[in-house]
Design a protein around this motif. Structure first.
Motif: not given
Length: 588
Positions: A341-364
């Protein structure tokens, strides 16, 4: 030696044929034989010993030559067949065989003294007269004690570990195969194999130095020998791996008791150059049986059980069973598939949002590797990350994820200019740090993608920090000086220490989801989370709560003043296209 004997034979024949004065011939012959640096014996046609030269008399421990009949040679000179109590048979004596026309070489004779055994090497040849009849036999011989000792030492060295003086793998395999053969001949015979691997030995070796590491191995070897019976075998396979063979045991409980005794023995401190150290070990136990056919199968199964002991927390033993073998086969297949899988680049990257707890703004976003297997579907990171770490594949995965995550965030910055403040967080493994590639990998990724350094956060777990705190701290300072942000991941699950926290260039602490998920107002986990948030405020860094799954948890975190959070309540990890849609919604 052979050339000397050839010369001796030729000279003897020549002297016998010389038609000169008999007295002069015998004198010259005697001078020649006396000058030889090896023992020389002459036997007449009946086998009677009629002459010994100076060296021969010394080897045979006699003052002068006396005629000795053939049937008295072995008893007179106390000659025996090597490594037996059998007097050397008359018919096999090289000189007697030479009288039958043979040229003989032998090194299976020993001369016995009161407290000494002298191994002898002999070459004997017939001497013919003018009519072609054997009239004499001449034998050359020498003491080969030094050579035998050298050979024995070479054999010993080949079968023993030079550091601990324990038997090595070669001797162990011999003994294992003998035990298997004995079990196949006698069903009542039982034996067991214990495979040991010292826990955290690399930490001792790297921090204290290899010389002290060697002393730890020597001390461990001594402890193992104290636990087992004299008939058992303790061997060192190499590195910090040892194996025990327990023979003629009554039942499997003996092996289990021995494993427990080893754990108890190693629990007592050892002193190495005025340092008191406590060494622990993980042990895999295999109960031998006639079903085994080769030592390699025993070692394999013991290794599988050892792996299970390591996986269950170390400093323990596990007894092999068939289910372990099935799981080992699955793991081997998983490793092979992961390499492909590494050699064939079959892995993928997913992205989990990180938000401001106070205002729910997306930060990273936190970049998380995922593996969509072509036949098994999505494989959980829990299943393959551990394999990647153990095999070293994690370093390649780390480098690829850093490059891919930086590229993706740089693309999103260009696609969504109003979100140029967004950052991407990438987990870094222990292997990536140990191999000293991290700085170059990160700088190369930033240069190639154009992502600003302060938009990349590297997440390091507490346990990685503790493995080599001085080196890791210096490394993080180097990265921080480049503008890269640092986050301490899984905070609270490792060996937390305020002293190292104050010296680390950290920008945030991530509160482990194990605390957040079990948090109720006023309980122990609640107090731990509250304390971590308070600590982050004192350090003037952000606190990020992981694993937020309920509104109640979010409300509690907000009340405690936690700045940032992530979890399924807010968003699951998203593939790049879904994350882009989230950014589009943020725009509107």
């Amino acid at each position: 030696f052979d050339r000397m004997v050839d010369r001796l034979q030729a000279s003897f024949s020549q002297m016998q044929q010389l038609n000169q004065d008999l007295t002069e011939s015998e004198s010259r012959l005697r001078q020649l034989l006396e000058a030889l640096p090896v023992g020389t014996a002459v036997h007449d046609a009946t086998g009677t010993l009629i002459y010994l030269n100076r060296v021969g008399r010394k080897i045979l421990d006699v003052d002068q030559t006396s005629e000795t009949p053939a049937d008295q040679l072995s008893t007179t000179f106390q000659s025996y067949k090597a490594e037996t109590q059998e007097p050397y048979p008359r018919s096999e004596i090289p000189a007697i065989r030479a009288l039958a026309g043979e040229s003989v070489y032998a090194e299976n004779m020993e001369l016995r003294r009161e407290n000494q055994v002298v191994p002898i090497e002999i070459w004997a040849s017939p001497i013919y007269d003018d009519r072609g009849q054997v009239t004499y036999a001449i034998a050359a011989f020498q003491d080969i004690s030094d050579r035998k000792r050298t050979e024995e030492q070479l054999v010993y060295n080949a079968l023993h570990d030079s550091l601990t003086d324990l038997p090595n793998r070669a001797l162990l395999v011999q003994r294992l195969n003998l035990a298997i053969s004995r079990a196949q001949r006698s069903p009542a015979f039982q034996f067991a194999v214990l495979f040991l691997d010292l826990d955290r030995f690399k930490v001792f070796n790297d921090s204290l130095g290899h010389l002290l590491g060697d002393q730890i191995l020597i001390a461990t070897a001594r402890k193992l020998q104290q636990v087992i019976e004299p008939t058992d075998l303790a061997a060192r396979l190499g590195g910090d791996e040892f194996m025990l063979l327990l023979e003629a045991i009554e039942d499997s409980q003996v092996a289990i008791d021995t494993a427990a005794a080893i754990l108890a023995e190693l629990a007592s401190p050892i002193t190495v150059e005025e340092r008191e150290l406590v060494i622990s070990t993980s042990i895999g136990v295999v109960i031998g049986s006639a079903a085994y056919h080769d030592a390699s199968d025993l070692i394999r199964d013991a290794d599988i059980a050892l792996y299970r002991a390591k996986a269950k927390g170390k400093n323990r033993y596990e007894v092999f069973d068939a289910e372990m073998y099935t799981q080992a086969l699955k793991r081997m297949q998983l490793e092979n598939d992961l390499r492909q899988a590494i050699a064939r680049q079959e892995l993928e990257v997913y992205y989990q949002p990180i938000f401001s707890v106070e205002g729910s703004a997306l930060t990273s976003f936190e970049a998380l590797v995922r593996w969509p297997h072509p036949t098994q579907g999505m494989i959980s990171p829990v299943d393959f990350i551990e394999v990647a770490e153990e095999t070293g594949l994690i370093a390649a995965i780390d480098g690829w994820v850093i490059q891919r995550a930086c590229q993706q965030m740089a693309d999103w910055h260009r696609q969504f200019p109003h979100q140029r403040h967004l950052k991407v967080c990438v987990n870094v493994s222990s292997r990536e740090i140990q191999e000293n590639h991290l700085v170059n990998t990160v700088i190369a990724a930033l240069n190639q993608t154009g992502l600003p350094p302060d938009c990349l956060t590297l997440e390091i777990t507490e346990n990685i920090l503790i493995e080599n705190i001085e080196y890791t701290t210096a490394l993080l300072h180097t990265l921080r000086n480049q503008g890269i942000r640092i986050s301490i991941d899984d905070f609270g699950t490792g060996y937390s220490s305020l002293s190292y926290l104050y010296n680390l260039p950290a920008d945030s602490l991530k509160i482990d989801k194990s605390f957040v998920s079990r948090m109720d107002r006023g309980n122990k986990n609640f107090k731990i989370v509250e304390a971590v948030i308070a600590l982050s405020n004192q350090l003037q860094i952000d606190a990020i709560a992981e694993g937020i799954e309920t509104q109640e948890q979010l409300d509690l975190l907000r009340a405690m003043g936690c700045e940032l959070g992530q979890g399924y309540l807010i968003s699951r990890p998203l593939p790049p296209a879904a994350a882009a849609q989230l950014l589009s919604r943020e725009l509107t």
